[in-house]
Write a protein that holds these residues in place. Structure first.
Motif: not given
Length: 196
Positions: A11, A34, A38, A42
């Motif tokens: 990411t 990730n 991140c 998310y």
């Protein structure tokens, strides 16, 4: 080129140490694609899109824990032990846990929310309905129906319980205290008159 102890986040595209990634056994390297930052971002965006809020992670010093209710960081001495939790401590601090237990008890037992109980006590000016002197602290209810009658002091609530909520026994007790004898009176040989 990445060094062997690091991995590139799919990411943010940063090369980070392996400890910055959560584990994932299904991946060849055993790590998520990730980084933790991140993945957390998310997750936060997905929850907010669903109308939910995500608690902000607060740094907590060693030997302390953050209470989700009062949102204060407190030392472990302010917490109950709980072997089934991951960290060995209760979810809420002692104060918040006591308040949650109290609130839950009144809701389960009497169907009273804290605001309703406070309103009842305020309506009685904070004193017991019977003796009118002691603070109102104990919810009184009919044992047959469970209907709440009021909030009494400990002594008056216990007295009603001892009289088993029988009005006739309570009236006789009041008359007795007022000096009216409730003993049968001998009127004639073998004939007793009961008090009316």
């Amino acid at each position: 080129m990445n060094d062997p102890g690091s991995k590139k986040c799919s990411t943010c595209q940063r090369a980070l140490p392996a400890g910055a990634f959560a584990s994932n056994r299904s991946r060849p390297d055993g790590l998520q694609t990730n980084c933790r930052e991140c993945a957390a971002e998310y997750y936060r965006r997905r929850q907010e899109a669903r109308g939910k809020t995500v608690r902000v992670k607060v740094p907590v010093p060693r030997g302390h824990k953050r209470c989700p209710q009062c949102e204060k960081v407190k030392p472990h001495s302010d917490w109950e032990r709980n072997r089934s939790s991951s960290d060995g401590w209760a979810s809420y601090c002692r104060e918040c846990r006591a308040e949650r237990n109290r609130t839950g008890y009144f809701k389960r037992k009497y169907g009273l929310a804290p605001a309703e109980l406070d309103a009842m006590i305020a309506e009685q000016q904070g004193v017991c309905c019977i003796c009118l002197t002691a603070p109102a602290e104990h919810v009184d209810h009919r044992h047959e129906t469970g209907r709440v009658r009021g909030v009494l002091c400990f002594s008056c609530n216990a007295a009603l319980g001892q009289f088993k909520d029988r009005p006739d026994a309570i009236r006789r007790a009041a008359a007795y205290v007022e000096g009216i004898a409730w003993k049968p009176t001998l009127v004639a040989p073998g004939v007793y008159q009961l008090p009316s």
